[in-house]
Write a protein that holds these residues in place. Structure first.
Motif, PDB file in Angstrom:
ATOM      1  N   TYR A  36       0.701  -0.814   0.024  1.00  0.00           N
ATOM      2  CA  TYR A  36      -0.320   0.100   0.263  1.00  0.00           C
ATOM      3  C   TYR A  36       0.670   1.133  -0.486  1.00  0.00           C
ATOM      4  O   TYR A  36       1.744   1.643   0.862  1.00  0.00           O
ATOM      5  CB  TYR A  36      -0.914   0.065   1.383  1.00  0.00           C
ATOM      6  N   SER A  37       1.618   1.694  -1.394  1.00  0.00           N
ATOM      7  CA  SER A  37       2.597   2.781  -1.369  1.00  0.00           C
ATOM      8  C   SER A  37       1.569   3.384  -1.957  1.00  0.00           C
ATOM      9  O   SER A  37       2.424   5.509  -2.871  1.00  0.00           O
ATOM     10  CB  SER A  37       3.522   2.391  -1.648  1.00  0.00           C
ATOM     11  N   GLU A  44       2.107   2.996   4.451  1.00  0.00           N
ATOM     12  CA  GLU A  44       3.341   2.377   3.997  1.00  0.00           C
ATOM     13  C   GLU A  44       3.448   1.420   4.961  1.00  0.00           C
ATOM     14  O   GLU A  44       4.358   0.250   5.414  1.00  0.00           O
ATOM     15  CB  GLU A  44       4.390   3.193   3.718  1.00  0.00           C
ATOM     16  N   ASN A  45       2.817   1.044   6.598  1.00  0.00           N
ATOM     17  CA  ASN A  45       3.151   0.129   7.748  1.00  0.00           C
ATOM     18  C   ASN A  45       2.080  -0.696   7.809  1.00  0.00           C
ATOM     19  O   ASN A  45       2.532  -1.548   8.580  1.00  0.00           O
ATOM     20  CB  ASN A  45       3.258   1.471   8.637  1.00  0.00           C
ATOM     21  N   ASP A  46       1.197  -0.524   6.926  1.00  0.00           N
ATOM     22  CA  ASP A  46       0.468  -1.808   6.861  1.00  0.00           C
ATOM     23  C   ASP A  46       1.189  -2.913   7.385  1.00  0.00           C
ATOM     24  O   ASP A  46       1.971  -3.004   7.136  1.00  0.00           O
ATOM     25  CB  ASP A  46      -0.445  -1.710   5.711  1.00  0.00           C
ATOM     26  N   GLY A  47       1.145  -4.029   8.157  1.00  0.00           N
ATOM     27  CA  GLY A  47       0.913  -5.213   8.486  1.00  0.00           C
ATOM     28  C   GLY A  47       2.420  -4.709   8.960  1.00  0.00           C
ATOM     29  O   GLY A  47       2.257  -6.274   9.707  1.00  0.00           O
ATOM     30  N   ARG A  48       3.256  -3.659   9.720  1.00  0.00           N
ATOM     31  CA  ARG A  48       4.431  -3.865   9.540  1.00  0.00           C
ATOM     32  C   ARG A  48       4.637  -4.361  11.465  1.00  0.00           C
ATOM     33  O   ARG A  48       3.127  -3.453  11.294  1.00  0.00           O
ATOM     34  CB  ARG A  48       5.230  -2.841   9.488  1.00  0.00           C
ATOM     35  N   LYS A 174      -3.461  -0.257  13.188  1.00  0.00           N
ATOM     36  CA  LYS A 174      -3.278   1.192  12.372  1.00  0.00           C
ATOM     37  C   LYS A 174      -3.382   2.306  13.596  1.00  0.00           C
ATOM     38  O   LYS A 174      -3.931   2.331  14.266  1.00  0.00           O
ATOM     39  CB  LYS A 174      -4.476   1.590  11.335  1.00  0.00           C
ATOM     40  N   ASP A 175      -2.277   3.167  12.766  1.00  0.00           N
ATOM     41  CA  ASP A 175      -2.356   3.969  13.679  1.00  0.00           C
ATOM     42  C   ASP A 175      -3.555   5.032  13.993  1.00  0.00           C
ATOM     43  O   ASP A 175      -4.218   5.503  13.043  1.00  0.00           O
ATOM     44  CB  ASP A 175      -1.392   5.031  12.216  1.00  0.00           C
TER      45      ASP A 175
END
Length: 258
Positions: A36-37, A44-48, A174-175
């Motif tokens: 997702y970017s 950009e941090n999805d799943g990180r 998510k944030d």
């Protein structure tokens, strides 16, 4: 995992063009969560793994693979996890932020959660499901999960104070500052495991940025898995109706402008 009641309605805003492609080819579209970017407000941090979790994850290694840490494992899992995203609210936010840039406008497919879950679980039953990889039939390697996203302060939140986290947990965090208004439910497909997946000839499976899960839209409408299809006021309703009529599908009247 937090699960809504079976009668919860789910809203998925799509471009008219993508909706028609999905209907014509009978699929739901899943993005790999680390890809997702390429659109505004993409996560950009999805799943990180979380920043506060990372040091402990990096310090935890496997007995038989001391050079491979839990952090490496989480990164590997992320690269093999896909998501299809919905909202539990038909809000101004989802209409304004999703499916932009279409010549034909936007539509919103409204699903009933319990019926959608039952339909997908049946489709993903390993005993009757075939995974096609570059036209090679393979064993179904994905596990499916359903859940409401938890919105947390990403920079300060931590999940591994006592135990290392299940890797799927990061797919559902998510944030809160950036994404709380999404009110997202997501369906994830994950090929969890250490090592690599290989075909019979020994070649390794590469996980593409997206995949298509077989989904019969006409059957979903006939069985009320799909409750209705809503149109944005600016959508080309005549075009969409003409195209959907070829599949004997009728969308709802366009929404009134807010």
């Amino acid at each position: 995992m937090r699960i809504p009641p079976d009668n919860q309605l789910l809203y998925k805003v799509m471009t008219v063009e993508n909706l028609l492609r999905s209907v014509a080819n009978n699929y739901l579209y899943f993005n790999r969560v680390d890809s997702y970017s390429d659109f505004p407000n993409a996560d950009e941090n999805d799943g990180r793994q979380l920043p506060k979790d990372q040091p402990l994850n990096a310090a935890a290694t496997f007995e038989k693979a001391p050079d491979f840490s839990a952090a490496d494992y989480y990164d590997q899992c992320r690269s093999r996890t896909y998501a299809c995203c919905f909202s539990v609210e038909n809000s101004r936010y989802i209409w304004e932020n999703y499916a932009n840039g279409s010549e034909k406008g936007k539509a919103c497919v409204v699903f009933e959660f319990g019926k959608l879950r039952a339909m997908l679980n049946s489709a993903l039953n390993p005993e009757g499901t075939v995974l096609l990889y570059e036209e090679n039939p393979c064993r179904q390697i994905f596990s499916v999960n359903y859940g409401l996203v938890n919105y947390v302060p990403r920079g300060t939140h931590r999940t591994n104070e006592e135990y290392l986290s299940n890797p799927i947990l990061y797919t559902y965090l998510k944030d809160s500052d950036r994404f709380r208004e999404e009110h997202e439910l997501r369906i994830s497909l994950s090929a969890i495991g250490i090592g690599h997946f290989a075909l019979k000839d020994g070649s390794l499976i590469e996980f593409p940025p997206s995949l298509q899960l077989g989904f019969d839209f006409r059957n979903a409408i006939a069985t009320a898995v799909i409750r209705e299809i809503l149109l944005a006021p600016e959508a080309d309703s005549s075009f969409l109706r003409d195209e959907l009529s070829k599949f004997r599908i009728e969308p709802a009247p366009p929404l009134e402008k807010k």
